[in-house]
Every structure is written in C-alpha cells, then in structure tokens.
Design a protein around this motif. Structure first.
Motif, PDB file in Angstrom:
ATOM      1  N   ALA A 153       0.822  -1.214   0.000  1.00  0.00           N
ATOM      2  CA  ALA A 153       0.000   0.000   0.000  1.00  0.00           C
ATOM      3  C   ALA A 153       0.853   1.260   0.000  1.00  0.00           C
ATOM      4  CB  ALA A 153      -0.936  -0.008   1.209  1.00  0.00           C
ATOM      5  N   ALA A 154       2.031   1.183   0.632  1.00  0.00           N
ATOM      6  CA  ALA A 154       2.929   2.336   0.660  1.00  0.00           C
ATOM      7  C   ALA A 154       3.685   2.515  -0.651  1.00  0.00           C
ATOM      8  CB  ALA A 154       3.930   2.175   1.811  1.00  0.00           C
ATOM      9  N   LEU A 155       3.770   1.451  -1.445  1.00  0.00           N
ATOM     10  CA  LEU A 155       4.592   1.478  -2.658  1.00  0.00           C
ATOM     11  C   LEU A 155       3.788   1.540  -3.956  1.00  0.00           C
ATOM     12  CD1 LEU A 155       7.059  -1.310  -1.524  1.00  0.00           C
ATOM     13  CD2 LEU A 155       7.718   1.058  -1.962  1.00  0.00           C
ATOM     14  N   VAL A 156       2.500   1.257  -3.895  1.00  0.00           N
ATOM     15  CA  VAL A 156       1.721   0.998  -5.100  1.00  0.00           C
ATOM     16  C   VAL A 156       1.593   2.228  -6.000  1.00  0.00           C
ATOM     17  CG1 VAL A 156      -0.558   1.519  -4.107  1.00  0.00           C
ATOM     18  CG2 VAL A 156      -0.335  -0.251  -5.876  1.00  0.00           C
ATOM     19  N   HIS A 157       1.753   3.426  -5.450  1.00  0.00           N
ATOM     20  CA  HIS A 157       1.621   4.644  -6.263  1.00  0.00           C
ATOM     21  C   HIS A 157       2.977   5.206  -6.695  1.00  0.00           C
ATOM     22  CE1 HIS A 157       2.039   5.814  -2.061  1.00  0.00           C
ATOM     23  NE2 HIS A 157       2.432   7.014  -2.441  1.00  0.00           N
ATOM     24  N   ASN A 158       4.050   4.383  -6.563  1.00  0.00           N
ATOM     25  CA  ASN A 158       5.389   4.781  -6.977  1.00  0.00           C
ATOM     26  C   ASN A 158       5.808   6.082  -6.292  1.00  0.00           C
ATOM     27  OD1 ASN A 158       7.834   4.588  -8.386  1.00  0.00           O
ATOM     28  ND2 ASN A 158       7.077   5.855 -10.076  1.00  0.00           N
ATOM     29  N   PRO A 159       5.925   6.072  -4.959  1.00  0.00           N
ATOM     30  CA  PRO A 159       6.175   7.300  -4.216  1.00  0.00           C
ATOM     31  C   PRO A 159       7.570   7.876  -4.443  1.00  0.00           C
ATOM     32  CG  PRO A 159       6.341   5.407  -2.772  1.00  0.00           C
ATOM     33  CD  PRO A 159       5.837   4.897  -4.072  1.00  0.00           C
ATOM     34  N   SER A 160       7.687   9.171  -4.216  1.00  0.00           N
ATOM     35  CA  SER A 160       8.974   9.868  -4.308  1.00  0.00           C
ATOM     36  C   SER A 160       9.712   9.862  -2.983  1.00  0.00           C
ATOM     37  CB  SER A 160       8.753  11.316  -4.756  1.00  0.00           C
ATOM     38  OG  SER A 160       8.129  11.359  -6.017  1.00  0.00           O
ATOM     39  N   ILE A 161       8.999   9.577  -1.885  1.00  0.00           N
ATOM     40  CA  ILE A 161       9.562   9.505  -0.539  1.00  0.00           C
ATOM     41  C   ILE A 161       8.920   8.311   0.157  1.00  0.00           C
ATOM     42  CG2 ILE A 161       9.997  10.763   1.625  1.00  0.00           C
ATOM     43  CD1 ILE A 161       8.939  13.298   0.165  1.00  0.00           C
ATOM     44  N   VAL A 169      13.559  -4.685  -1.060  1.00  0.00           N
ATOM     45  CA  VAL A 169      12.686  -3.659  -1.631  1.00  0.00           C
ATOM     46  C   VAL A 169      13.164  -2.268  -1.234  1.00  0.00           C
ATOM     47  CG1 VAL A 169      10.371  -2.652  -1.509  1.00  0.00           C
ATOM     48  CG2 VAL A 169      10.646  -5.115  -1.859  1.00  0.00           C
ATOM     49  N   LEU A 170      13.474  -2.075   0.046  1.00  0.00           N
ATOM     50  CA  LEU A 170      13.924  -0.767   0.514  1.00  0.00           C
ATOM     51  C   LEU A 170      15.258  -0.376  -0.124  1.00  0.00           C
ATOM     52  CD1 LEU A 170      12.978  -0.777   4.309  1.00  0.00           C
ATOM     53  CD2 LEU A 170      11.581  -0.274   2.305  1.00  0.00           C
ATOM     54  N   GLN A 171      16.153  -1.335  -0.262  1.00  0.00           N
ATOM     55  CA  GLN A 171      17.433  -1.047  -0.903  1.00  0.00           C
ATOM     56  C   GLN A 171      17.236  -0.682  -2.372  1.00  0.00           C
ATOM     57  OE1 GLN A 171      19.233  -4.825   0.239  1.00  0.00           O
ATOM     58  NE2 GLN A 171      20.717  -3.764   1.533  1.00  0.00           N
ATOM     59  N   ASP A 172      16.325  -1.367  -3.040  1.00  0.00           N
ATOM     60  CA  ASP A 172      16.065  -1.068  -4.452  1.00  0.00           C
ATOM     61  C   ASP A 172      15.450   0.314  -4.622  1.00  0.00           C
ATOM     62  OD1 ASP A 172      17.069  -3.521  -5.127  1.00  0.00           O
ATOM     63  OD2 ASP A 172      15.131  -4.465  -5.515  1.00  0.00           O
ATOM     64  N   LYS A 173      14.523   0.685  -3.730  1.00  0.00           N
ATOM     65  CA  LYS A 173      13.918   2.013  -3.823  1.00  0.00           C
ATOM     66  C   LYS A 173      14.958   3.104  -3.579  1.00  0.00           C
ATOM     67  CE  LYS A 173      10.367   2.640  -4.824  1.00  0.00           C
ATOM     68  NZ  LYS A 173       9.780   2.653  -6.190  1.00  0.00           N
ATOM     69  N   GLY A 198      16.903   6.389  -6.112  1.00  0.00           N
ATOM     70  CA  GLY A 198      16.977   7.793  -5.724  1.00  0.00           C
ATOM     71  C   GLY A 198      15.924   8.244  -4.748  1.00  0.00           C
ATOM     72  N   VAL A 199      15.161   7.304  -4.202  1.00  0.00           N
ATOM     73  CA  VAL A 199      14.095   7.653  -3.261  1.00  0.00           C
ATOM     74  C   VAL A 199      14.672   7.772  -1.850  1.00  0.00           C
ATOM     75  CG1 VAL A 199      11.926   6.871  -2.214  1.00  0.00           C
ATOM     76  CG2 VAL A 199      12.341   6.513  -4.658  1.00  0.00           C
ATOM     77  N   PRO A 200      14.419   8.869  -1.129  1.00  0.00           N
ATOM     78  CA  PRO A 200      14.797   8.926   0.295  1.00  0.00           C
ATOM     79  C   PRO A 200      13.913   7.972   1.090  1.00  0.00           C
ATOM     80  CG  PRO A 200      14.318  11.128  -0.600  1.00  0.00           C
ATOM     81  CD  PRO A 200      13.810  10.127  -1.587  1.00  0.00           C
ATOM     82  N   VAL A 201      14.538   7.121   1.898  1.00  0.00           N
ATOM     83  CA  VAL A 201      13.793   6.139   2.682  1.00  0.00           C
ATOM     84  C   VAL A 201      14.141   6.343   4.153  1.00  0.00           C
ATOM     85  CG1 VAL A 201      13.367   3.689   3.117  1.00  0.00           C
ATOM     86  CG2 VAL A 201      13.888   4.477   0.782  1.00  0.00           C
ATOM     87  N   VAL A 202      13.127   6.629   4.969  1.00  0.00           N
ATOM     88  CA  VAL A 202      13.322   6.732   6.416  1.00  0.00           C
ATOM     89  C   VAL A 202      12.425   5.705   7.083  1.00  0.00           C
ATOM     90  CG1 VAL A 202      11.663   8.649   6.519  1.00  0.00           C
ATOM     91  CG2 VAL A 202      13.188   8.220   8.453  1.00  0.00           C
TER      92      VAL A 202
END
Length: 309
Positions: free
Chosen positions: A149-157, A178-182, A186-190
C-alpha cells in the motif's frame, strides 16, 4: 539524474507538545536522495510523532518539513509512501481491491493502478492472496500488504514506521531488498525499527532519538568510531600485576600467565603494545567497535536534562 534524485526530505526544528508533555523538541534531520535513514529510539521517544507530522496527520507547534527545499504541501504528500506502525488497512476488504483503491486515491488511473498492484503483490509474495480479505491473512502477510500500500503509487519519498515488526526472516529479506532497491532509484527512505542489527546492516545513516530530541545522527561508521582495543599477552614468567602500572589500560582478566588488557580512550596503543611485548608474546591485538545496539544503550542512558513541562 532524475528530479527525484535531486531532492531531500528535511525535518527542521520541529516541536510538538501535548498539554504538559513535550513530545518533540527541535527535532532536526534530513534524508538525502537514495539514502536509507534509520530512525531509532525507545518507545515514546517521538519517532511516530515525527513521521505523522511529516505526513500532515499531525500539525507541528513549531518548525517545518521540507521537500526539495520547499515546505511540504498537500500535493507533495500524495507522493509520499507511508506505512504506519498500526496496520491501517480495511480488514473486510479484499487485498487487490483495496490496493487499487489506495493507488487511485494517490492519482493513478485504473489501468496503471491494477498493473502496479499486480507488480507489488507478486514482488512481496502475496499475489495469491489478492482475492482474500485482509483479516484472513497472517500478521506477516498483512505487513506485506501494508508495504504494498505504501509502494503501489510509486512514491517519491518512503516513510515507514516499524516495517519489519512481526516478519519472519524470509519476509525481512524480501522487505530489505525492496527498501534497498527504492533507495537505489533515488528515493529517500526513512524507517524506524527496534531491530538495531537490521538498521546497522541496511542504513547509510542513523538518528537516535531520546525524549523527543535527536541526540546522535551520523553514518553507522562514524557513530561506531573509537571503540576499545583488546590486547592479550601470554607471559607465564611475568610478575603478578605487571600490567597495573601500564599507562592507559584496564586489566580485564588475569589467569595463569595470560593477561587481557583493554585500552582506554586516548591511550597510546603502540606504547602499550611495546610494554606488552617486553613482557611476553602478544596473542591478540585488535580493535573492537561498539555494535549499534551497544551504542544505542549508551546514548539513551546518558544523563541529559529533562525538558521542563
């Protein structure tokens, strides 16, 4: 370089109070493009409050949240992927229908939404459960759907609150990849987590929160800098207590002819090594860095002035 890769998420001096309780006190940190940032702290330290303010779920009393140097707006928040600690899915709604609905809310058209749902449920190992109600899934599979649900819209953050909670080792590996790939895109992941060994392995930088305030924030390597030096000497003919007078060391153990020393911060390791070699063969001379778990315990247990209500 994409537009996403040129941007960063900034939390700048954010404060929040609930009556007499100070939840956040000048919280400040940033997450760069392509960076995995681990947000750690004890229960009640302020991690979830910070994330909810970044999402606009809560209003800050002071400070600002920025994306690409500009204050975050409602439109910006449509491009954030958020995973709450408490599962926020509709329990009686089917997995596939729910994910399509959430993707549409973020602006995807129906065809793109269905295609994205197929992709992420396949990748996260729940494709066979798309026609099942969420409440019929195991807790681990519910967690996978929550990530979808957090990834389905191709988020920028990506902002994820305890994403690894309740997962088995295989699911942890899937989510880590998945988190490493995002981040590689170039996506900031916190993300927050109490699994500090996992944070240490995955994250580029780590922020440690105590009582609503950031008390340490740096790369894992920088936070672990220093540590102790362990030196083991085999000197069966040496006088007992020979090491007590060596400057800068603590005698950890003495048994038989073997002595184990720990060097204090600032001790001259080469001078200690020379003194040890003059006594007998050196069996071990190694630097031991603190694990993130040990560092966390030390940081959060240090005395810092409590905030007056």
């Amino acid at each position: 370089m994409t537009v996403v890769a040129q941007r960063r998420l900034e939390i700048v001096g954010v404060s929040k109070r609930y009556g007499d309780v100070v939840a956040l006190r000048e919280m400040t940190f940033e997450v760069g493009a392509g960076e995995l940032f681990g947000f750690v702290g004890s229960n009640g330290a302020g991690k979830t409050t910070t994330m909810r303010i970044a999402l606009g779920v809560l209003a800050a009393d002071g400070g600002e949240v920025r994306w690409g140097g500009e204050p975050i707006t409602l439109e910006t928040r449509r491009h954030i992927g958020y995973m709450p600690e408490e599962r926020g899915l509709y329990p009686k709604m089917k997995v596939g229908e729910q994910l399509v609905y959430l993707a549409r809310l973020h602006g995807l058209d129906a065809v793109t939404a269905r295609r994205s749902v197929e992709e992420w449920t396949e990748r996260l190992g729940v494709a066979s459960r798309r026609d099942d109600e969420v409440q019929k899934l195991s807790l681990g599979n519910q967690q996978r759907v929550q990530l979808a649900a957090a990834l389905v819209h191709n988020p920028s953050i990506l902002v994820l609150d305890e994403p690894f909670s309740g997962l088995d080792p295989v699911a942890v590996d899937v989510m880590s990849k998945v988190l490493q790939d995002k981040a590689a895109e170039g996506v900031p992941v916190v993300f927050s987590s109490h699994q500090l060994e996992l944070v240490e392995r995955l994250c580029h930088r780590v922020g440690i929160v105590r009582s609503g305030h950031m008390v340490a924030c740096d790369t894992v390597e920088a936070l672990q800098a220093g540590g102790t030096v362990r030196l083991v000497v085999d000197a069966p003919n040496a006088q007992p207590g020979w090491a007590d007078g060596v400057p800068g060391v603590v005698v950890e153990e003495q048994f038989g002819g073997r002595t184990v020393l720990e060097l204090r911060d600032g001790a001259d390791d080469q001078a200690v090594l020379r003194a040890a070699l003059a006594t007998g063969p050196v069996l071990e001379f190694s630097r031991r860095r603190q694990s993130l778990t040990e560092l966390f315990r030390n940081v959060v247990s240090e005395h810092t002035p409590e905030v007056a209500a």
